[in-house]
Enzyme design. Structure first.
Site, PDB file in Angstrom:
ATOM      1  N   MET A   1      -1.625   5.571   1.354  1.00 52.16           N
ATOM      2  CA  MET A   1      -1.094   4.230   1.874  1.00 52.16           C
ATOM      3  C   MET A   1      -1.788   3.296   0.564  1.00 52.16           C
ATOM      4  SD  MET A   1      -4.025   3.557   5.245  1.00 52.16           S
ATOM      5  CE  MET A   1      -5.432   5.194   4.872  1.00 52.16           C
ATOM      6  N   ALA A   2       0.075   3.379   0.476  1.00 53.87           N
ATOM      7  CA  ALA A   2      -0.804   2.203  -1.315  1.00 53.87           C
ATOM      8  C   ALA A   2      -1.987   1.274  -1.463  1.00 53.87           C
ATOM      9  CB  ALA A   2       1.644   1.595  -1.204  1.00 53.87           C
TER      10      ALA A   2
ATOM     11  N   CYS B   1       8.346   3.991   5.026  1.00 51.57           N
ATOM     12  CA  CYS B   1       7.565   2.650   4.760  1.00 51.57           C
ATOM     13  C   CYS B   1       8.967   1.398   4.859  1.00 51.57           C
ATOM     14  CB  CYS B   1       7.905   2.513   3.029  1.00 51.57           C
ATOM     15  SG  CYS B   1       7.308   0.830   2.364  1.00 51.57           S
TER      16      CYS B   1
ATOM     17  N   LYS C   1       8.107  12.066   5.732  1.00 53.66           N
ATOM     18  CA  LYS C   1       7.221  11.614   6.743  1.00 53.66           C
ATOM     19  C   LYS C   1       8.233  10.448   6.865  1.00 53.66           C
ATOM     20  CE  LYS C   1       2.841   8.604   6.573  1.00 53.66           C
ATOM     21  NZ  LYS C   1       3.445   7.697   6.725  1.00 53.66           N
TER      22      LYS C   1
HETATM   23  C1  FMN Z   1      -2.344  -0.517   3.639  1.00 49.68           C
HETATM   24  C2  FMN Z   1      -0.831   1.060   3.919  1.00 49.68           C
HETATM   25  C3  FMN Z   1      -0.206   1.139   3.056  1.00 49.68           C
HETATM   26  C4  FMN Z   1       0.357   2.140   2.907  1.00 49.68           C
HETATM   27  N1  FMN Z   1       1.543   3.119   2.379  1.00 49.68           N
HETATM   28  C5  FMN Z   1       2.368   3.917   2.387  1.00 49.68           C
HETATM   29  C6  FMN Z   1       3.112   5.086   1.634  1.00 49.68           C
HETATM   30  O1  FMN Z   1       2.273   4.893   0.715  1.00 49.68           O
HETATM   31  N2  FMN Z   1       3.248   5.777   1.820  1.00 49.68           N
HETATM   32  C7  FMN Z   1       3.344   6.588   3.522  1.00 49.68           C
HETATM   33  O2  FMN Z   1       4.064   7.038   3.894  1.00 49.68           O
HETATM   34  N3  FMN Z   1       3.103   5.730   4.173  1.00 49.68           N
HETATM   35  C8  FMN Z   1       2.303   4.392   4.492  1.00 49.68           C
HETATM   36  N4  FMN Z   1       1.644   3.958   4.932  1.00 49.68           N
HETATM   37  C9  FMN Z   1       2.091   4.462   6.095  1.00 49.68           C
HETATM   38  C10 FMN Z   1       0.783   5.360   6.692  1.00 49.68           C
HETATM   39  O3  FMN Z   1       1.021   6.313   5.507  1.00 49.68           O
HETATM   40  C11 FMN Z   1       0.971   6.009   8.626  1.00 49.68           C
HETATM   41  O4  FMN Z   1       2.025   5.942   8.501  1.00 49.68           O
HETATM   42  C12 FMN Z   1       0.328   4.293   9.386  1.00 49.68           C
HETATM   43  O5  FMN Z   1      -0.572   3.352   8.959  1.00 49.68           O
HETATM   44  C13 FMN Z   1       0.315   4.645  10.056  1.00 49.68           C
HETATM   45  O6  FMN Z   1      -1.252   5.035  10.608  1.00 49.68           O
HETATM   46  P1  FMN Z   1      -2.507   4.824  10.729  1.00 49.68           P
HETATM   47  O7  FMN Z   1      -2.192   4.090  11.968  1.00 49.68           O
HETATM   48  O8  FMN Z   1      -3.248   5.901  11.017  1.00 49.68           O
HETATM   49  O9  FMN Z   1      -2.927   3.777   9.468  1.00 49.68           O
HETATM   50  C14 FMN Z   1       0.981   2.997   4.547  1.00 49.68           C
HETATM   51  C15 FMN Z   1       0.078   1.559   5.917  1.00 49.68           C
HETATM   52  C16 FMN Z   1      -0.851   0.812   5.389  1.00 49.68           C
HETATM   53  C17 FMN Z   1      -1.513   0.013   6.054  1.00 49.68           C
END
Ligand code: FMN
Length: 322
Positions: A17-18, A101, A140
């Site tokens: 998560m960035a 993303c 991913k």
């Molecule tokens: C604030 C934020 C930043 C994210 N940054 C990335 C990232 O850098 N690379 C990536 O593959 N996914 C990124 N994601 C997506 C997450 O890795 C994940 O796929 C998505 O949040 C769904 O999973 P969750 O419901 O468990 O959060 C980001 C999600 C959020 C909320």
């Protein structure tokens, strides 16, 4: 589960998560039992320009038995290959390629989830990175760009043919951004379509949901992002569940506040107080979820400036919630 020759233990991994999954959060998650950890996404192009901020995101994170992946984004195979070779100095155990993303500033350059519109290019990117490094390469992805281009299966098959070691599916389209619903049936379909490990991702916030996603879809493991924010101990509960052990109890509020303070303390040590106190505000707000006075407490988090402010906040939390 294995990524190439890397053995991944049972449990759940920390989603990249960035702006959030920095070295401190990755280390905490790993210590609580996350099965592997991945950097924030890093621009391959920025690395090729020598950008120091991008390089800093790659910082090696080492917890024994917990592989560390660096996630790269880009759309040019040669630049991705160059970046992958460059980041080897941070000693990652694997490289992950971001194909999910949804942010316009990323997709407008053909990167992130825009790649889901071009499965052949996804295959070329994987091939180029696989040839550039001798560690496993994972991808991913999302379900597709929108409902008219559901390309996850084709992208994953091309990636597998090009040498990808595993695929994580965030079961939404780009068009959905982060809106419901998550379509777990797409994870089941992907599991049927490829032989490499499939990791299911999206909206997993309880142990029961994690177990149910694996049961429903047959995926090899789950990845958790927002469900672990402000509660890194969730990984210990997930690890226990997937190892058939008793689930550790939720920490007491006092323990949670200690964990939050250690989180911020470690960020200060890693980045210096000024930067850490700015960057910790979002993380701290997650620790405030569901508390009495949460709105007031969240308001206070937006002005955290010195480490002592977090100590005061923790005291206030305990006072308002005793
Ligand atoms: C604030 C934020 C930043 C994210 N940054 C990335 C990232 O850098 N690379 C990536 O593959 N996914 C990124 N994601 C997506 C997450 O890795 C994940 O796929 C998505 O949040 C769904 O999973 P969750 O419901 O468990 O959060 C980001 C999600 C959020 C909320």
């Amino acid at each position: 589960m294995k990524f190439g020759n890397l053995t991944i233990k049972n449990g759940a991994s920390l989603a990249p998560m960035a702006g959030l999954t920095d070295a401190t959060l990755r280390t905490m998650a790993a210590n609580y039992g996350a099965t592997y950890i991945i950097s924030e996404m890093v621009s391959a192009k920025a690395l090729s320009f020598g950008d120091k901020k991008s390089a800093a995101l790659c910082k090696h994170t080492s917890v024994e038995g917990v592989p560390y992946g660096i996630q790269l984004f880009g759309s040019e195979p040669a630049i991705m290959a160059q970046a992958a070779a460059f980041v080897m100095k941070y000693k990652p155990d694997f490289i992950d390629i971001n194909m999910g993303c949804p942010a316009p500033k990323i997709t407008n350059n053909g990167c992130g989830s825009a790649l889901m519109k071009n499965p052949p290019l996804c295959g070329e990117l994987v091939k180029a990175v696989v040839e550039a490094v001798d560690i496993p390469v994972t991808i991913k992805i999302r379900k597709g760009f929108d409902d008219s281009s559901l390309t996850a299966l084709e992208v994953a098959k091309r990636a597998e043919a090009a040498g990808a070691a595993a695929v994580t599916l965030h079961a939404r389209t780009r068009e959905q951004m982060y809106r419901p619903p998550v379509d777990y049936t797409s994870i089941a379909a992907l599991k049927q379509a490829v032989s490499i490990p499939v990791i299911g991702n999206g909206d997993i916030t309880t142990v029961e949901e994690a177990l149910s996603v694996v049961e429903q879809t047959g995926c090899d493991q789950v990845m958790v992002g927002r469900g672990a924010l402000g509660r890194p101990w969730f990984f210990s509960q997930l690890a226990a569940a997937f190892n058939g052990q008793p689930i550790p109890a939720e920490p007491t509020l006092k323990e949670k506040m200690c964990i939050m303070q250690k989180h911020v303390y470690d960020m200060c040590n890693d980045k210096g107080e000024a930067q850490a106190m700015r960057e910790c505000r979002t993380q701290v707000a997650w620790y405030m979820h569901g508390l009495q006075g949460a709105a007031r407490l969240r308001g206070l988090t937006s002005s955290l400036t010195y480490y002592t402010d977090i100590e005061e906040l923790a005291q206030l939390v305990l006072k308002l919630n005793s």
